[in-house]
Every structure is written in structure tokens, then in C-alpha cells.
Motif scaffolding. Structure first.
Motif, short mmCIF file in Angstrom:
data_model
loop_
_atom_site.label_atom_id
_atom_site.label_comp_id
_atom_site.label_asym_id
_atom_site.label_seq_id
_atom_site.Cartn_x
_atom_site.Cartn_y
_atom_site.Cartn_z
N GLY A 157 0.82 -1.21 0.00
CA GLY A 157 0.00 0.00 0.00
C GLY A 157 0.85 1.26 0.00
N ARG A 158 1.93 1.24 0.81
CA ARG A 158 2.79 2.44 0.90
C ARG A 158 3.50 2.70 -0.43
NH1 ARG A 158 3.58 0.29 6.04
NH2 ARG A 158 5.54 -0.73 5.48
N PHE A 159 4.04 1.65 -1.05
CA PHE A 159 4.72 1.85 -2.35
C PHE A 159 3.71 2.24 -3.43
CE2 PHE A 159 8.08 -0.92 -0.46
CZ PHE A 159 9.13 -0.04 -0.61
N GLY A 160 2.56 1.57 -3.40
CA GLY A 160 1.59 1.78 -4.48
C GLY A 160 0.93 3.14 -4.45
N SER A 161 0.72 3.67 -3.27
CA SER A 161 -0.01 4.95 -3.19
C SER A 161 0.78 6.08 -3.85
CB SER A 161 -0.37 5.29 -1.75
OG SER A 161 0.78 5.65 -1.06
N THR A 162 2.11 5.91 -3.96
CA THR A 162 2.91 6.95 -4.62
C THR A 162 2.54 7.06 -6.11
OG1 THR A 162 4.70 5.42 -5.24
CG2 THR A 162 4.90 6.50 -3.09
N LEU A 163 1.90 6.03 -6.64
CA LEU A 163 1.56 6.02 -8.07
C LEU A 163 0.18 6.61 -8.34
CD1 LEU A 163 2.70 2.33 -8.74
CD2 LEU A 163 3.94 4.41 -9.39
N ILE A 164 -0.56 6.90 -7.28
CA ILE A 164 -1.95 7.35 -7.45
C ILE A 164 -2.03 8.86 -7.25
CG2 ILE A 164 -4.34 7.06 -6.64
CD1 ILE A 164 -3.10 4.49 -7.82
N PRO A 165 -2.34 9.62 -8.31
CA PRO A 165 -2.44 11.07 -8.15
C PRO A 165 -3.66 11.46 -7.32
CG PRO A 165 -2.50 10.42 -10.50
CD PRO A 165 -2.58 9.16 -9.68
N ASP A 166 -3.54 12.54 -6.57
CA ASP A 166 -4.69 13.05 -5.80
C ASP A 166 -5.83 13.33 -6.79
OD1 ASP A 166 -6.19 13.94 -3.68
OD2 ASP A 166 -5.30 15.95 -3.67
N GLY A 167 -7.02 12.92 -6.43
CA GLY A 167 -8.19 13.19 -7.28
C GLY A 167 -8.37 12.19 -8.42
N ALA A 168 -7.57 11.11 -8.41
CA ALA A 168 -7.61 10.15 -9.53
C ALA A 168 -8.88 9.31 -9.53
CB ALA A 168 -6.40 9.23 -9.47
N GLY A 169 -9.29 8.93 -10.74
CA GLY A 169 -10.23 7.84 -10.92
C GLY A 169 -9.41 6.59 -11.19
N VAL A 170 -9.69 5.51 -10.48
CA VAL A 170 -8.91 4.29 -10.65
C VAL A 170 -9.87 3.13 -10.90
CG1 VAL A 170 -6.95 5.04 -9.24
CG2 VAL A 170 -8.89 3.91 -8.15
N LYS A 199 -5.44 11.51 0.24
CA LYS A 199 -5.77 11.72 -1.18
C LYS A 199 -7.26 11.41 -1.40
CE LYS A 199 -1.27 10.47 -3.01
NZ LYS A 199 -0.48 9.43 -3.64
N SER A 200 -7.84 12.11 -2.37
CA SER A 200 -9.20 11.72 -2.74
C SER A 200 -9.09 10.85 -3.99
CB SER A 200 -10.07 12.95 -2.97
OG SER A 200 -9.84 13.48 -4.23
N LEU A 201 -9.91 9.83 -4.06
CA LEU A 201 -9.92 8.98 -5.24
C LEU A 201 -11.30 8.39 -5.42
CD1 LEU A 201 -7.98 5.63 -4.63
CD2 LEU A 201 -8.67 7.14 -2.81
N VAL A 240 -15.77 3.75 -20.03
CA VAL A 240 -15.42 4.58 -18.87
C VAL A 240 -14.02 5.17 -19.04
CG1 VAL A 240 -15.04 4.49 -16.36
CG2 VAL A 240 -17.00 3.33 -17.35
N MET A 241 -13.11 4.39 -19.63
CA MET A 241 -11.76 4.91 -19.90
C MET A 241 -11.84 6.01 -20.96
SD MET A 241 -9.37 1.52 -19.99
CE MET A 241 -9.21 0.45 -18.57
N ARG A 242 -12.61 5.77 -22.00
CA ARG A 242 -12.71 6.73 -23.10
C ARG A 242 -13.30 8.06 -22.61
NH1 ARG A 242 -16.18 6.87 -28.04
NH2 ARG A 242 -14.82 7.75 -29.65
N GLU A 243 -14.14 7.97 -21.61
CA GLU A 243 -14.74 9.19 -21.04
C GLU A 243 -13.76 9.95 -20.16
OE1 GLU A 243 -18.25 7.75 -19.06
OE2 GLU A 243 -19.32 7.37 -20.94
N GLY A 244 -12.54 9.40 -19.99
CA GLY A 244 -11.50 10.09 -19.23
C GLY A 244 -11.65 9.96 -17.73
N ARG A 245 -12.41 8.96 -17.29
CA ARG A 245 -12.66 8.84 -15.84
C ARG A 245 -11.59 8.05 -15.11
NH1 ARG A 245 -18.49 9.69 -14.95
NH2 ARG A 245 -19.50 9.76 -16.98
N ILE A 246 -10.68 7.39 -15.84
CA ILE A 246 -9.70 6.49 -15.19
C ILE A 246 -8.28 7.00 -15.43
CG2 ILE A 246 -8.87 4.09 -15.05
CD1 ILE A 246 -11.82 4.26 -14.44
N GLN A 247 -7.54 7.20 -14.35
CA GLN A 247 -6.14 7.64 -14.48
C GLN A 247 -5.16 6.50 -14.17
OE1 GLN A 247 -8.56 10.02 -13.21
NE2 GLN A 247 -8.39 10.54 -15.38
N ALA A 248 -5.63 5.44 -13.57
CA ALA A 248 -4.75 4.29 -13.29
C ALA A 248 -5.61 3.05 -13.07
CB ALA A 248 -3.90 4.55 -12.04
#
Ligand code: MRU
Length: 366
Positions: A157-170, A199-201, A240-248
Motif C-alpha cells: 500500500g505504501r509503495f503503491g499509493s505513490t503512483l496514485i495522483p490526488d483526485g484520480a479515478g482508478v 488523497k481523494s480517489l 469509462v476509460m474513453r470518457e477520461g474517468r480512469i487515471q490508473a
């Protein structure tokens, strides 16, 4: 034996552990029956190895790390009721039997190997007086496997959260949460940690046909932790990806080959291809116990095939004509070149190459 309660509207911060040991080295295994979720939180008590095998086979306990932990305790269950003069033979037979329950998740075989080493260490000049010591050693080893998984999940979790931008859709596929591990999960640990860090996600959850681990389990876990989540059918991910809702995208894994090819729940490969087509990073989160360095590539990962009923008669309703031919592989393999990084407890494997896999796995835990 089982006990249960119906799940209401209320949410709590932490769900109970999916795998629990009750009592001392002569105790038994208690599992959340994951097939009853999300409507019922039901526990089953396993007092013999047959009950543990059935629970793994029927996905009452599921998710690669949880299967390994349950199998390790399954050996303890067998040892617990074995006659004192026969503990090593009964425990070894139990380990071999449990290894036949499901083929793909390597954590099962990894955990059973560890238990078999304990048994092997005790077989020279066995006498019944040695039974309590062996039962204790087996119980201690299963407990260590359980505790180590908890620690690994939090590190992931600690390593992975560095990859998730604040406000991301995942987006995630299947269930790689606390239910599938000792605690916190692998893919979901990344989201839980990101949330803990402020972070918000927003998590999009593939329902995960045919057994709906996403809809039944991941959506439930996210709601328990008040993480904003939206359930979608598997076929909606591209839109959902095409609509730009997913960043990771972050998923778990059941077995990862030496070159980084990763087997996970059927449908994961499609999500990785879609992510690539939309320029979205696709991450796999998994502990070192999920790597199988004895196989060079994903081509050698055994893929479990399950019963046709899961597709034609899922959840009590016939949805296909009688006698239709069905193919039901439970897992697929995502090639390493579609994976932006593998998130392990030892750090990020990035880029995903055989060299980097071996470099990260061979370093001490950070
Ligand atoms: O068939 P299942 O439900 O056991 O499949 C589980 C998965 O594919 C998970 O994603 C994987 O085991 C990772 S769990 C941390």
C-alpha cells in the motif's frame, strides 16, 4: 458449522479477518464464507482438512494470499486431530491433498511448501511424545505466514499509493482486498493507503463475471471504508476509460512468472489491453509470495478451468440454453509489456523485466 448475520446499511472501518485461527495448536480454522457476501456475513468453522479443501475449492476462501494462509492452517487442522503417533504422516497427506484444491494461485503451493519443511524436519525417529512440539511448530509457521502477509500488504500500500495522483479515478478488477489476504489487500491496499494519506480517489469496480468478486466483495469492502466507488459491468470499462474517468488501473495477481507476466482473474488481460489503448498505466500489486521464479514466462502458468454452471446457472438462475457448450477459464495472463509496474512489499518493479524482477525480489524488505 457456521454462524451468520445479515448485513444492514451501517458501515464500519474494518471488516473482520477473512481467515482466523481459533484456539491453540489444537484449535480450528474459522473463515468468512465469501460466497455469502455481500448480503450475509457468515463464518464457517473447519474442523477437518476436507472442510478446508472444500472451502478453497468453492471459493468460500479465495484470493491468492488468503488461499495460502488457509491451506497452511489446514495442515494445522489435520495435525490437531491426528493421533499422536501419526502426526507427521497425517499432516503431510493433508498438505498434498490441499495442493489439489486449486491450481493457479502459487501462494497455495508456497505456503504448503513451508509447512512441509516443518513436517520434514520432524520425521526422523518419530515418537508420539513429539506430537505437541510438532503441532506447535506447525501452528507457529502458519501464524508466521499469516503475519507476514499482513506486513507485506501494508508495505504494498505504501509503495503503491505513490503512483496514485490526488483526485484520480482508478479501476480494479476482481477482489484483491482484505478478504483476499490477511488484511488490507494488495490492489485495495494501494487505495486504502492513498485514502489514509489524505488523497481523494474514486474507484471504478468491474463486477467480474462470472462469480462477481468485484460486485460482491470489492464494492462491499470499499463501502465499508467509505471510499467513493462505482460498480460497472466488465464490458463497460472501455467506455469509462474513453470518457477520461480512469487515471490508473490496479489489480492483484495469482502467479507472476520470472519475466513479470502476471496471471489474475479472467478479464484482467482485457483490462490491461484497454488501458494500453487509452494511455492509462496498468499496475499489478502482489507480494513476493505470488512470484513463481521457477517458470520463465506466463505461458507455463496453469490456468484453472471451472464448471460450466458458473456461467449458465450463476446465482440460481438459468441464463443459457440447456446443453450449450461452455468454456470457463478462471484466470488469464497479462504479458509483462502491458504492465507499467508491479507493486511489491520490497518496492516497485519498473520497468517490468526479468532483470528488474530478480533485482527487486532479491533485496531485503524495505
Ligand atoms: O478466483 P479468485 O476469486 O480466487 O481469484 C482471485 C483473484 O484473481 C485476485 O485478484 C488475486 O488472487 C489477488 S488477491 C490479493
Amino acid at each position: 458449522m457456521s454462524s451468520s448475520k445479515t448485513i444492514g446499511e451501517t458501515t464500519s472501518a474494518k471488516a473482520p479477518d477473512s481467515v482466523q485461527w481459533v484456539g491453540d495448536s489444537r484449535g480450528h480454522l474459522r473463515l468468512i464464507d465469501q460466497t455469502a457476501l455481500p448480503t450475509e456475513l457468515k463464518f464457517i468453522d473447519c474442523h477437518d482438512v476436507e472442510a478446508v479443501w472444500e472451502a478453497i475449492k468453492m471459493l468460500r476462501v479465495r484470493g491468492a494470499p488468503a488461499i495460502g494462509i488457509a491451506a497452511a492452517y489446514g495442515v494445522c487442522v489435520a495435525a490437531s486431530i491426528a493421533p499422536d503417533d501419526d502426526v507427521p504422516r497425517v499432516a503431510e497427506a493433508a498438505a498434498q491433498y490441499l495442493a489439489t484444491s486449486r491450481p493457479t494461485a502459487v501462494n497455495l503451493f508456497w505456503a504448503l511448501d513451508r509447512m512441509q519443511k516443518i513436517i520434514e524436519g520432524s520425521t526422523d525417529s518419530w515418537s508420539a511424545e513429539m506430537a505437541p512440539a510438532l503441532r506447535n511448530d506447525l501452528h507457529r509457521e502458519a501464524g508466521a505466514i499469516h503475519d507476514e502477509d499482513r506486513t507485506m500488504c501494508h508495505a504494498i500500500g505504501r509503495f503503491g499509493s505513490t503512483l496514485i495522483p490526488d483526485g484520480a479515478g482508478v479501476l480494479t478488477h476482481c477482489n484483491a482486498g482484505g478478504l483476499a489476504t490477511a488484511e488490507y489487500g494488495t490492489a485495495l491496499s494501494v487505495f486504502f493507503t492513498a485514502q489514509d494519506e489524505g488523497k481523494s480517489l474514486h474507484v471504478f469496480v468491474d463486477e467480474t463475471r462470472p462469480l462477481l468478486q468485484g460486485a460482491r466483495l470489492t464494492a462491499w469492502e470499499l463501502m465499508q471504508r467509505n471510499i467513493p466507488a462505482t460498480l460497472i459491468c466488465d464490458s463497460m470499462a472501455a467506455q469509462v476509460m474513453r470518457e477520461g474517468r480512469i487515471q490508473a488501473v490496479v489489480t492483484g495477481a495469482d502467479r507472476i512468472a520470472a519475466n513479470g507476466d502476471a496471471a489474475n482473474k479472467i478479464g484482467t488481460y482485457s483490462v490491461a489491453v484497454l488501458a494500453k489503448a487509452h494511455g492509462i498505466p496498468f499496475y499489478v500489486a502482489a507480494p513476493s509470495s505470488t512470484f513463481d521464479l521457477s517458470i520463465a514466462t506466463g505461458n507455463d502458468i496453469p490456468i484453472e478451468e471451472r464448471s460450466a454452471d458458473e456461467i449458465t446457472n450463476g446465482f440460481g438462475r438459468q441464463t443459457a440454453p440447456n446443453g450449450v457448450e461452455v468454456y470457463n477459464p478462471a484466470f488469464d495472463v497479462t504479458p509483462a509489456d502491458l504492465i507499467a509496474a508491479i507493486i511489491t512489499e520490497k518496492g516497485l518493479i519498473e520497468p517490468v523485466t526479468a532483470n528488474r524482477v530478480s533485482q527487486v525480489l532479491n533485496q531485503a524488505q524495505q
